[in-house]
Write an enzyme that holds these catalytic residues in place. Structure first.
Site, PDB file in Angstrom:
ATOM      1  CD  GLU A  92       1.495   4.288 -32.396  1.00 42.45           C
ATOM      2  OE1 GLU A  92       1.442   5.383 -31.790  1.00 42.45           O
ATOM      3  OE2 GLU A  92       2.093   3.299 -31.958  1.00 42.45           O
ATOM      4  CB  CYS A 110      -2.500  13.519 -32.982  1.00 39.64           C
ATOM      5  SG  CYS A 110      -0.715  13.659 -32.819  1.00 39.64           S
ATOM      6  CB  CYS A 117      10.893   9.808 -36.086  1.00 39.00           C
ATOM      7  SG  CYS A 117      11.390  11.541 -36.017  1.00 39.00           S
ATOM      8  CB  CYS A 121      12.973  13.415 -29.408  1.00 41.31           C
ATOM      9  SG  CYS A 121      13.011  14.745 -30.638  1.00 41.31           S
ATOM     10  CB  CYS A 124       9.914  10.464 -29.102  1.00 36.33           C
ATOM     11  SG  CYS A 124       8.717  10.065 -30.377  1.00 36.33           S
ATOM     12  N   GLY A 169       6.996  10.876 -36.655  1.00 37.91           N
ATOM     13  CA  GLY A 169       7.785  11.543 -37.679  1.00 37.91           C
ATOM     14  C   GLY A 169       7.922  13.035 -37.477  1.00 37.91           C
ATOM     15  CD  GLU A 170      10.331  17.856 -37.755  1.00 34.76           C
ATOM     16  OE1 GLU A 170       9.656  18.708 -38.370  1.00 34.76           O
ATOM     17  OE2 GLU A 170      10.457  17.843 -36.517  1.00 34.76           O
ATOM     18  CB  SER A 201       4.316  19.644 -33.558  1.00 38.41           C
ATOM     19  OG  SER A 201       5.265  19.545 -32.518  1.00 38.41           O
ATOM     20  CG  ASN A 299       2.021   9.990 -22.500  1.00 40.83           C
ATOM     21  OD1 ASN A 299       1.147   9.859 -21.642  1.00 40.83           O
ATOM     22  ND2 ASN A 299       1.861  10.707 -23.588  1.00 40.83           N
ATOM     23  CB  CYS A 342       4.220   9.595 -30.989  1.00 40.60           C
ATOM     24  SG  CYS A 342       3.180  11.054 -31.114  1.00 40.60           S
TER      25      CYS A 342
END
Length: 352
Positions: A92, A110, A117, A121, A124, A169-170, A201, A299, A342
């Site tokens: 995405e 973005c 990922c 987290c 997420c 993802g990181e 980020s 969200n 995300c």
């Protein structure tokens, strides 16, 4: 010669490849401009490159534009895209349009850097699906190029102005590919997006934060902080168990010493953590840091069990920080009517 990904090639690499094929240097420059600046999606669109040369190039360079599986548009103008990659995986990315500044409109994309990922987290949607693989440089850049291609069909003057690596993802766990993508997006014969208009980020991959400061001090840094105490952050951001807050804060201080740039500290607020004591703990943690706090109401994501705080909770939390002399802002809500968090669109599509 092995097949090479065209969208991930630098101009120098294309010059070398063309020379190996017996083609002139100017062909490489033309090729780079067609791909990186004009965002074409097929060999046939490269009109000033003859058919024979196109066939020669296509035999050694693979060109896989992303397949647009779904596009959602919010009432606020935000567009969310689900793209399929050449191997069938999906990612995405989000285009956010903002009001005109002194000189031009701001169009921010973005970007995703991984399929899924591994960090996981708690708030997420991406982490709920686990980690599949890293994106290539061409797949990262391709998100910008393909969105540019589609939007220019409606607005020929469209130009991306800002990039945030805050999608799936990181980014710092795909470090080399992300940095190369930044160089390509910045190139004067490509999208010419300023280094200072790009931000990475991270959840806190400490060694890479320091390396980023040395490798590219122009790029902005945002830390997905979300909690000011290790016990709480261990639950929200599992990476904290490897790089706890003390080491993360040291890395941020070193980053600012090297770059002379402030760090953005992102704090996801829920109905549970938007409390005065949490705000006071954040003040203590960030004391002395050259930084800015960005409050992000979470969200709503099915499967996380987290709820958004009220507007009053957000205001009270921000006031504690402001009273302590900290720079603070609350992220403008965008795309909530199209599941802009995300991973939400991907999960929804895969569940159909």
């Amino acid at each position: 010669m092995e097949s090479i990904e065209l969208r991930g090639c630098s101009l120098d690499e294309l010059i070398e490849i063309c020379q190996e094929m017996g083609l002139k240097r100017f062909r490489a420059i033309q090729l780079f401009q067609w791909v990186q600046q004009k965002a074409v999606r097929s060999w046939d669109e490269m009109r000033n490159i003859g058919e024979v040369d196109r066939q020669t190039l296509s035999s050694h360079l693979h060109f896989h534009p992303l397949e647009r599986v779904r596009e959602q548009r919010s009432k606020d103008g935000t567009r969310k895209y689900l793209f399929r990659l050449h191997d069938g995986e999906t990612i995405e990315c989000v285009l956010m349009d903002y009001a005109r500044t002194m000189t031009r409109d701001r169009h921010t994309i973005c970007l995703s850097t991984q399929v899924g990922c591994a960090v996981g987290c708690a708030f997420c949607a991406t982490g709920l699906e686990g980690f599949r693989r890293n994106l290539s440089t061409g797949e990262i850049v391709g998100q910008v190029l393909d969105i540019t291609h589609y939007v220019r069909q409606e607005d020929p003057d469209f130009q991306v102005t800002n990039i945030v690596f805050m999608g799936m993802g990181e980014p710092l766990l795909n470090y080399e590919q992300v940095l190369k993508a930044i160089q390509l997006l910045n190139h004067e014969q490509g999208q010419t997006i300023g280094m200072r208009r790009m931000t990475i980020s991270t959840c806190g991959v400490v060694p890479k934060i320091i390396q980023l400061a040395k490798d590219n001090p122009q790029v902005g840094l945002a830390i997905s902080l979300h909690a000011a105490q290790d016990n709480a952050r261990n639950q929200l951001v599992p990476m904290n168990r490897r790089y706890p807050l003390a080491s993360l804060m040291e890395a941020c201080e070193e980053y600012t010493q090297i770059t002379h740039r402030r760090v953005t500290f992102e704090v996801a607020l829920t109905s549970e953590n938007a409390r005065q004591e949490e705000a006071e703990a954040l003040v203590r943690l960030l004391k002395g840091q050259l930084g800015h706090v960005n409050l992000i109401p979470v969200n709503p994501v099915v499967g996380t069990g987290m709820e958004r705080p009220t507007s009053e909770q957000i205001k009270r939390f921000a006031q504690v920080l402001e009273d302590a002399g900290m720079a603070v802002s609350s992220r403008e809500e965008r795309g909530t009517d199209i599941d802009a968090a995300c991973g939400q669109l991907r999960r929804q599509w895969e569940g159909e």
